[in-house]
Design a protein around this motif. Structure first.
Motif, PDB file in Angstrom:
ATOM      1  N   ASN A 218       0.861  -1.185   0.000  1.00 32.90           N
ATOM      2  CA  ASN A 218       0.000   0.000   0.000  1.00 32.90           C
ATOM      3  C   ASN A 218       0.894   1.230   0.000  1.00 32.90           C
ATOM      4  N   SER A 249      -4.837   9.324  -1.120  1.00 35.45           N
ATOM      5  CA  SER A 249      -4.564   8.858  -2.471  1.00 35.45           C
ATOM      6  C   SER A 249      -3.512   7.765  -2.385  1.00 35.45           C
ATOM      7  N   THR A 252      -2.428   0.278  -4.462  1.00 31.99           N
ATOM      8  CA  THR A 252      -2.302  -1.013  -3.782  1.00 31.99           C
ATOM      9  C   THR A 252      -2.026  -2.100  -4.813  1.00 31.99           C
ATOM     10  N   HIS A 306      -4.987  -1.810  -7.564  1.00 31.36           N
ATOM     11  CA  HIS A 306      -6.027  -0.788  -7.698  1.00 31.36           C
ATOM     12  C   HIS A 306      -5.565   0.511  -7.063  1.00 31.36           C
ATOM     13  N   THR A 307      -6.213   1.604  -7.428  1.00 31.44           N
ATOM     14  CA  THR A 307      -5.986   2.898  -6.790  1.00 31.44           C
ATOM     15  C   THR A 307      -7.236   3.290  -6.014  1.00 31.44           C
ATOM     16  N   LYS A 308      -7.034   4.102  -4.981  1.00 33.08           N
ATOM     17  CA  LYS A 308      -8.157   4.619  -4.201  1.00 33.08           C
ATOM     18  C   LYS A 308      -7.902   6.105  -3.926  1.00 33.08           C
ATOM     19  N   LYS A 310      -9.747   9.321  -1.970  1.00 33.44           N
ATOM     20  CA  LYS A 310     -10.794   9.911  -1.139  1.00 33.44           C
ATOM     21  C   LYS A 310     -10.630  11.422  -1.153  1.00 33.44           C
ATOM     22  N   LYS A 319     -15.420   9.038  -2.890  1.00 36.06           N
ATOM     23  CA  LYS A 319     -14.361   8.030  -2.960  1.00 36.06           C
ATOM     24  C   LYS A 319     -14.383   7.375  -4.328  1.00 36.06           C
ATOM     25  N   ASP A 320     -13.242   7.376  -5.017  1.00 40.31           N
ATOM     26  CA  ASP A 320     -13.100   6.727  -6.311  1.00 40.31           C
ATOM     27  C   ASP A 320     -12.118   5.570  -6.177  1.00 40.31           C
ATOM     28  N   LYS A 321     -12.472   4.417  -6.745  1.00 40.63           N
ATOM     29  CA  LYS A 321     -11.599   3.241  -6.732  1.00 40.63           C
ATOM     30  C   LYS A 321     -11.553   2.661  -8.136  1.00 40.63           C
ATOM     31  N   GLU A 322     -10.340   2.423  -8.635  1.00 40.89           N
ATOM     32  CA  GLU A 322     -10.173   1.921  -9.991  1.00 40.89           C
ATOM     33  C   GLU A 322      -9.182   0.769  -9.996  1.00 40.89           C
ATOM     34  N   SER A 323      -9.538  -0.325 -10.658  1.00 41.06           N
ATOM     35  CA  SER A 323      -8.659  -1.492 -10.781  1.00 41.06           C
ATOM     36  C   SER A 323      -8.071  -1.545 -12.185  1.00 41.06           C
TER      37      SER A 323
END
Length: 381
Positions: A218, A249, A252, A306-308, A310, A319-323
């Motif tokens: 992470n 930001s 992971t 993935h990224t996260k 907030k 909150k955006d999460k993208e794989s």
């Protein structure tokens, strides 16, 4: 339906007991031998040409045999002996000693129908057939023994957890030395590893630790006002619009790994073992002895990333999460160092290859693709 409900109730009971037991204190006993007087031998003739031979250091030692559960010892020998066995020793005879009327637990073996949970140096076994009748009051009547083993079996297995901190290095320096947008926040960039490890004794103080595991990197950005995005040619760390206030930001990545670490254990694998039995529950607590260290290698394959991000947008929390793969290298390999003293185990790992594919890393201050190598350090539980 009734059978499923009973099964669910039993499983719930087992895990409730395991959690309760792990929170209970494990009381240790100690035994120390002093002196080395002349030894005496007592031979007891039995039927069928059988004998019991007792070698003692003194008359007091012979009298102390009254405190041992000889019947249980004979039962265990009878259960383990086969026609091919000509000679056998019980090396940890202390496990059969009585203490104020309590018969101490032997170095027991688990039955096929029992449930075992092992974490680090603690091992808990639960008998499902007895769990319904067990409660915390039974803990007061527990049977306990503490003893030491001189060395492991040739190969032993255990499960452990690595918990540490992540960062990455560029040209021998951390990126925050140049205020790079991809600088990592030292505290909060957590590393977690779940490992199935075998420990093989090679000879003398040399052991080999090898196994498989899954871990998670992470990387949390120092400046949360940068968002991590996959560009057309490389990974990008772009500033957010003025109306967006970043709170977190991070990137992971998870890997499955194989590792081999030669260890020098100057206590030659000696362990202090505390065994406790209370009705349906059996506990073993292992404590290593002395100083040990080792350096080895590992290799892994990426199984996810993935990224996260907030942030606050016009006062509202989002909150955006993208794989995606984010130009991460699929393979990783590096060096791992371990050092321990008694019950404390520390580790450090360094990836020899870059985190991102060649020329796909973020642009640095010189306009070149940054070559970033992952580094991790922490504690093993």
């Amino acid at each position: 339906m009734e059978t499923k409900q009973k099964t669910y109730t039993r499983i719930k009971s087992i895990f409730t007991v395991v959690i309760a037991v792990l929170l209970l204190p494990v009381t240790a006993l100690s035994n120390t031998d002093h002196g080395d007087p002349k030894q005496d031998t007592v031979i007891i003739e039995l039927n069928n040409n059988s004998k019991i031979v007792i070698v003692t250091k003194s008359r007091e030692d012979l009298a102390s045999l009254e405190n041992y559960d000889i019947n249980q010892m004979v039962k265990d020998l009878n259960a383990q002996l086969t026609d091919s066995v000509e000679y056998m020793e019980i090396k940890d005879g202390k496990a059969y000693v009585n203490d104020d009327g309590e018969v101490e637990m032997k170095d027991w073996k688990i039955n096929d129908d029992e449930v075992r949970i092992k974490l680090g140096g603690v091992e808990v076994d639960v008998d499902p057939d007895k769990i319904d009748d067990w409660d915390e009051d039974d803990w007061e009547d527990r049977k306990k023994v503490t003893y030491e083993t001189e060395r492991y079996d040739r190969t032993t297995h255990h499960f452990n957890i690595d918990i540490g901190l992540n960062n990455w290095i560029e040209g021998g320096e951390f990126p925050d030395a140049n205020n790079a947008p991809y600088s990592i926040k030292p505290f909060g960039s957590w590393y977690v590893g779940l490992n199935s490890v075998n420990r093989t004794w090679v000879g003398g103080p040399v052991f080999l630790e090898w196994g498989l595991g899954i871990n998670w990197y992470n990387w949390k950005l120092e400046d949360a006002d940068y968002i991590i995005q996959e560009g057309s040619e490389r990974i990008e760390f772009n500033p957010t619009p003025p109306e967006v206030k970043g709170q977190k930001s991070k990137l992971t990545a998870s890997y499955i790994n194989a590792s081999v670490v030669p260890m020098f254990d100057f206590s030659r694998g000696r362990r202090k073992i505390t065994s406790i039995e209370s009705g349906a529950v059996k506990i073993k607590k292992y404590s290593r002895k002395g100083f040990r260290f080792g350096v080895g290698g590992y290799a892994g394959y990426r199984i996810g990333s993935h990224t996260k991000f907030k942030y606050k947008d016009d006062g509202g929390k989002e909150k955006d999460k993208e794989s995606d793969n984010f130009f991460l290298e699929n393979f990783r390999y590096g060096l791992r160092a371990q050092v321990g003293w008694k019950g404390v185990e520390l580790f450090a790992a360094y990836d020899l290859n870059e985190v991102f594919s060649s020329n796909r890393g973020p642009l640095n201050a010189d306009g070149n693709s940054a070559a970033l190598n992952a580094i991790t350090f922490g504690i093993t539980l």
